[in-house]
Design a protein around this motif. Structure first.
Motif, PDB file in Angstrom:
ATOM      1  N   VAL A  71     -10.059  67.034  65.200  1.00 21.81           N
ATOM      2  CA  VAL A  71     -10.930  66.797  66.341  1.00 21.81           C
ATOM      3  C   VAL A  71     -12.171  67.667  66.182  1.00 21.81           C
ATOM      4  O   VAL A  71     -12.075  68.861  65.910  1.00 21.81           O
ATOM      5  CB  VAL A  71     -10.216  67.063  67.691  1.00 21.81           C
ATOM      6  CG1 VAL A  71      -9.753  68.501  67.815  1.00 21.81           C
ATOM      7  CG2 VAL A  71     -11.117  66.681  68.843  1.00 21.81           C
ATOM      8  N   ALA A  72     -13.335  67.027  66.287  1.00 23.22           N
ATOM      9  CA  ALA A  72     -14.616  67.732  66.203  1.00 23.22           C
ATOM     10  C   ALA A  72     -15.164  67.892  67.616  1.00 23.22           C
ATOM     11  O   ALA A  72     -14.891  67.082  68.503  1.00 23.22           O
ATOM     12  CB  ALA A  72     -15.592  66.950  65.338  1.00 23.22           C
ATOM     13  N   ALA A  85     -18.093  72.013  65.376  1.00 24.59           N
ATOM     14  CA  ALA A  85     -16.921  72.756  64.925  1.00 24.59           C
ATOM     15  C   ALA A  85     -15.763  71.760  64.917  1.00 24.59           C
ATOM     16  O   ALA A  85     -15.890  70.649  65.436  1.00 24.59           O
ATOM     17  CB  ALA A  85     -16.627  73.929  65.842  1.00 24.59           C
ATOM     18  N   ALA A  86     -14.649  72.148  64.318  1.00 25.48           N
ATOM     19  CA  ALA A  86     -13.510  71.224  64.248  1.00 25.48           C
ATOM     20  C   ALA A  86     -12.194  71.984  64.205  1.00 25.48           C
ATOM     21  O   ALA A  86     -12.134  73.124  63.745  1.00 25.48           O
ATOM     22  CB  ALA A  86     -13.617  70.333  63.011  1.00 25.48           C
ATOM     23  N   VAL A  87     -11.157  71.317  64.691  1.00 28.97           N
ATOM     24  CA  VAL A  87      -9.777  71.776  64.531  1.00 28.97           C
ATOM     25  C   VAL A  87      -9.112  70.773  63.606  1.00 28.97           C
ATOM     26  O   VAL A  87      -9.233  69.562  63.801  1.00 28.97           O
ATOM     27  CB  VAL A  87      -9.030  71.834  65.884  1.00 28.97           C
ATOM     28  CG1 VAL A  87      -7.542  72.097  65.669  1.00 28.97           C
ATOM     29  CG2 VAL A  87      -9.639  72.891  66.792  1.00 28.97           C
ATOM     30  N   ARG A 120     -19.641  73.685  61.218  1.00 26.15           N
ATOM     31  CA  ARG A 120     -19.944  75.055  60.788  1.00 26.15           C
ATOM     32  C   ARG A 120     -18.670  75.866  60.635  1.00 26.15           C
ATOM     33  O   ARG A 120     -18.573  76.720  59.778  1.00 26.15           O
ATOM     34  CB  ARG A 120     -20.847  75.756  61.809  1.00 26.15           C
ATOM     35  CG  ARG A 120     -22.241  75.221  61.865  1.00 26.15           C
ATOM     36  CD  ARG A 120     -23.083  75.863  60.765  1.00 26.15           C
ATOM     37  NE  ARG A 120     -24.400  75.284  60.739  1.00 26.15           N
ATOM     38  CZ  ARG A 120     -25.477  75.896  61.229  1.00 26.15           C
ATOM     39  NH1 ARG A 120     -25.378  77.075  61.766  1.00 26.15           N
ATOM     40  NH2 ARG A 120     -26.644  75.291  61.168  1.00 26.15           N
ATOM     41  N   VAL A 121     -17.704  75.588  61.522  1.00 30.88           N
ATOM     42  CA  VAL A 121     -16.423  76.290  61.505  1.00 30.88           C
ATOM     43  C   VAL A 121     -15.322  75.250  61.542  1.00 30.88           C
ATOM     44  O   VAL A 121     -15.380  74.305  62.330  1.00 30.88           O
ATOM     45  CB  VAL A 121     -16.284  77.224  62.726  1.00 30.88           C
ATOM     46  CG1 VAL A 121     -14.917  77.887  62.750  1.00 30.88           C
ATOM     47  CG2 VAL A 121     -17.389  78.256  62.749  1.00 30.88           C
ATOM     48  N   MET A 124      -8.115  75.936  61.198  1.00 28.41           N
ATOM     49  CA  MET A 124      -6.882  75.357  60.680  1.00 28.41           C
ATOM     50  C   MET A 124      -5.755  75.737  61.644  1.00 28.41           C
ATOM     51  O   MET A 124      -5.497  76.918  61.871  1.00 28.41           O
ATOM     52  CB  MET A 124      -6.584  75.905  59.285  1.00 28.41           C
ATOM     53  CG  MET A 124      -7.749  75.765  58.309  1.00 28.41           C
ATOM     54  SD  MET A 124      -8.245  74.076  57.993  1.00 28.41           S
ATOM     55  CE  MET A 124      -6.969  73.583  56.871  1.00 28.41           C
ATOM     56  N   GLU A 125      -5.105  74.746  62.229  1.00 22.11           N
ATOM     57  CA  GLU A 125      -4.079  74.989  63.241  1.00 22.11           C
ATOM     58  C   GLU A 125      -2.810  74.204  62.921  1.00 22.11           C
ATOM     59  O   GLU A 125      -2.821  73.304  62.088  1.00 22.11           O
ATOM     60  CB  GLU A 125      -4.592  74.590  64.629  1.00 22.11           C
ATOM     61  CG  GLU A 125      -5.825  75.345  65.080  1.00 22.11           C
ATOM     62  CD  GLU A 125      -5.590  76.820  65.341  1.00 22.11           C
ATOM     63  OE1 GLU A 125      -4.422  77.228  65.539  1.00 22.11           O
ATOM     64  OE2 GLU A 125      -6.577  77.581  65.333  1.00 22.11           O
ATOM     65  N   ASP A 126      -1.734  74.547  63.630  1.00 27.19           N
ATOM     66  CA  ASP A 126      -0.464  73.842  63.474  1.00 27.19           C
ATOM     67  C   ASP A 126      -0.445  72.542  64.284  1.00 27.19           C
ATOM     68  O   ASP A 126       0.353  71.649  64.007  1.00 27.19           O
ATOM     69  CB  ASP A 126       0.708  74.720  63.902  1.00 27.19           C
ATOM     70  CG  ASP A 126       0.886  75.918  62.987  1.00 27.19           C
ATOM     71  OD1 ASP A 126       0.563  75.803  61.784  1.00 27.19           O
ATOM     72  OD2 ASP A 126       1.335  76.971  63.473  1.00 27.19           O
ATOM     73  N   ALA A 127      -1.299  72.469  65.324  1.00 27.72           N
ATOM     74  CA  ALA A 127      -1.387  71.277  66.175  1.00 27.72           C
ATOM     75  C   ALA A 127      -2.760  71.262  66.829  1.00 27.72           C
ATOM     76  O   ALA A 127      -3.377  72.314  67.005  1.00 27.72           O
ATOM     77  CB  ALA A 127      -0.314  71.308  67.245  1.00 27.72           C
ATOM     78  N   THR A 128      -3.226  70.055  67.165  1.00 23.42           N
ATOM     79  CA  THR A 128      -4.489  69.975  67.899  1.00 23.42           C
ATOM     80  C   THR A 128      -4.202  70.371  69.353  1.00 23.42           C
ATOM     81  O   THR A 128      -3.141  70.075  69.874  1.00 23.42           O
ATOM     82  CB  THR A 128      -5.089  68.563  67.865  1.00 23.42           C
ATOM     83  OG1 THR A 128      -4.115  67.615  68.275  1.00 23.42           O
ATOM     84  CG2 THR A 128      -5.594  68.211  66.472  1.00 23.42           C
TER      85      THR A 128
END
Length: 136
Positions: A71-72, A85-87, A120-121, A124-128
């Motif tokens: 997701v941005a 930014a994004a996850v 830009r960033v 990195m996550e385990d879940a959105t």
């Protein structure tokens, strides 16, 4: 230049349907007939004067072979006002996200998107992140 003579009128007729002018907003009519707007359907971020659709960035992120979810979103920036930014959630086979993977995804996007659309960033996550109703 197109051959359209009455383009503004045609665009207005297309947007004005069912007694409503369709603006790209989502909302509802309450019991008393009042319109309440709840959100924009087509979200755009303004990055250094360029319009960026987070959905376009989402699509590019999801085309990466290691990305399971993405997701941005707009993130505040002192110089530009907003940046992208994004996850990102990786497929389980890549369960240990690291800086190298974020850098690889960033390079992947840089080869496919204009500079202002590349996040830009990348978190990195385990879940959105999701709301209580399951929305991102």
């Amino acid at each position: 230049m197109s051959g359209c003579v009455n383009c503004k009128e045609e665009a207005s007729e297309e947007a004005f349907q069912g007694g409503w002018f369709h603006t790209g907003d989502q909302g509802f009519l309450d019991e008393e007939g009042y319109l309440t707007l709840t959100r924009r359907i087509k979200e755009l971020t303004n990055v250094a004067g360029e319009k960026v659709s987070p959905l376009e960035v989402d699509h590019a992120l999801l085309s990466h072979k290691d990305v399971a979810e993405a997701v941005a979103f707009a993130s505040p920036d002192e110089l530009l006002g907003e940046v992208v930014a994004a996850v990102v959630v990786l497929h389980r086979r890549n369960s240990e996200p690291g800086h190298d993977q974020a850098a690889g995804i960033h390079s992947f996007l840089a080869s496919r998107l204009p500079k202002e659309k590349v996040p830009r960033v990348i978190h990195m996550e385990d879940a959105t992140p999701k709301s209580a109703t399951g929305k991102i």
